[in-house]
Design an enzyme around this catalytic site. Structure first.
Site, short mmCIF file in Angstrom:
data_model
loop_
_atom_site.label_atom_id
_atom_site.label_comp_id
_atom_site.label_asym_id
_atom_site.label_seq_id
_atom_site.Cartn_x
_atom_site.Cartn_y
_atom_site.Cartn_z
N ASP A 127 19.62 -66.95 50.03
CA ASP A 127 18.68 -67.62 49.13
C ASP A 127 19.42 -68.33 48.01
O ASP A 127 19.02 -69.42 47.57
CB ASP A 127 17.71 -66.61 48.51
CG ASP A 127 16.77 -66.05 49.54
OD1 ASP A 127 16.40 -64.88 49.42
OD2 ASP A 127 16.41 -66.80 50.46
N ASN A 128 20.51 -67.70 47.57
CA ASN A 128 21.36 -68.33 46.58
C ASN A 128 21.84 -69.69 47.07
O ASN A 128 21.78 -70.69 46.36
CB ASN A 128 22.56 -67.40 46.35
CG ASN A 128 23.28 -67.71 45.08
OD1 ASN A 128 22.91 -68.63 44.37
ND2 ASN A 128 24.32 -66.96 44.80
N LEU B 4 17.05 -61.91 44.91
CA LEU B 4 17.20 -62.81 46.04
C LEU B 4 18.42 -62.42 46.86
O LEU B 4 19.27 -61.67 46.43
CB LEU B 4 17.38 -64.24 45.53
CG LEU B 4 16.18 -64.85 44.85
CD1 LEU B 4 16.53 -66.22 44.36
CD2 LEU B 4 15.02 -64.93 45.80
N ASP B 5 18.51 -63.01 48.04
CA ASP B 5 19.61 -62.75 48.95
C ASP B 5 20.73 -63.73 48.65
O ASP B 5 20.54 -64.71 47.95
CB ASP B 5 19.07 -62.95 50.37
CG ASP B 5 19.93 -62.24 51.36
OD1 ASP B 5 19.68 -62.41 52.56
OD2 ASP B 5 20.85 -61.53 50.93
N SER B 6 21.90 -63.49 49.24
CA SER B 6 22.98 -64.46 49.04
C SER B 6 22.65 -65.77 49.76
O SER B 6 23.04 -66.85 49.31
CB SER B 6 24.31 -63.90 49.52
OG SER B 6 24.19 -63.49 50.86
#
Lengths: 116, 125
Positions: free
Chosen positions: B84-85, B80-82
């Site tokens: 998305d985090n 996941l992307d940051s």
């Protein structure tokens, strides 16, 4: 490319954190403005696209400028009455029922005088 | 008058022993009668926290539900992307009605950290 790559990566990591915090605040603000969930999902995906469009910028100064622009836009659009979780500072239940100090007793004497 | 005095003397029961008497007569609520006068006495069990956090992560559209385990890392294992985090942490905040400060929310990177944070938070609902 800057002189030392450790400093470069440190700056990139700091910028990444700033972007994350900005995205978090912007998302929460979007939820404050668009209370209904279907509107929020639409606005959230628009916001995500705006962030993703600038995903591939590598120049540190350009990234800094964009983060500053984003923060200015966020400050302009802040909600005047945001939803804060009730027990958090600013919420409706904050310091409403603090835990009573230990060792307190309630004496049920119903106004009885001491010399009865 | 003397009868009234006798009766009222019987009623002078301090709250502590009343609480303990209530404890002994209800053995199934032994964990909840320790702190009776506060509004902060509702704690989740670890399995509940794990179950709910995993449900939140699995229902994220960009995540493959079969790869989610309690110690999965959002960016390394799930790809996941940051951002998305950030979205996952907001979903966890909404699930448990928490308010996580910004600095700490950025540091929550994996399911482990999220579960520990929620479990140790006193106001997790």
């Amino acid at each position: 490319m800057s002189v030392s790559t450790a400093a470069y990566f440190a700056r990139r990591a700091a910028q990444k954190e700033r972007v994350q915090i900005l995205y978090r605040r912007a998302l929460r603000d979007t939820l404050n403005w668009a209370v209904h969930r279907h509107l929020f999902y639409q606005d959230a995906s628009n916001l995500r696209e705006k962030f993703d469009a600038n995903n591939h910028v590598e120049d540190l100064d350009a990234i800094d400028r964009m983060i500053a622009e984003g923060e200015a836009r966020y400050n302009k659009w802040r909600h005047p009455d945001p939803y804060i979780v009730p027990w958090a500072p600013g919420g409706s239940k904050f310091t409403r029922n603090p835990t009573p100090p230990a060792g307190i007793e309630i004496l049920y004497d119903y106004g009885r005088e001491d010399n009865d | 008058m003397a009868l009234r005095a006798v009766l009222l003397r019987q009623l002078r029961v301090p709250v502590q022993t009343l609480a303990l008497a209530g404890c002994k007569s209800q053995p199934w609520s032994f964990s909840s009668c320790i702190r009776l006068m506060s509004s902060h006495d509702d704690h989740l069990s670890k399995e509940q926290v794990i179950g709910r956090v995993l449900d939140v992560v699995k229902s994220f559209p960009k995540v493959d539900p079969s790869r989610v385990t309690p110690d999965v890392h959002f960016q390394k294992d799930l790809g996941l992307d940051s951002l998305d985090n950030v979205e996952i942490i907001m979903a966890i905040e909404e699930e448990f009605k928490l308010e996580i400060p910004d600095k700490e929310a950025v540091k929550i990177d994996s399911c482990n950290l999220a579960i520990e944070y929620v479990y140790n938070h006193p106001m997790a609902a």
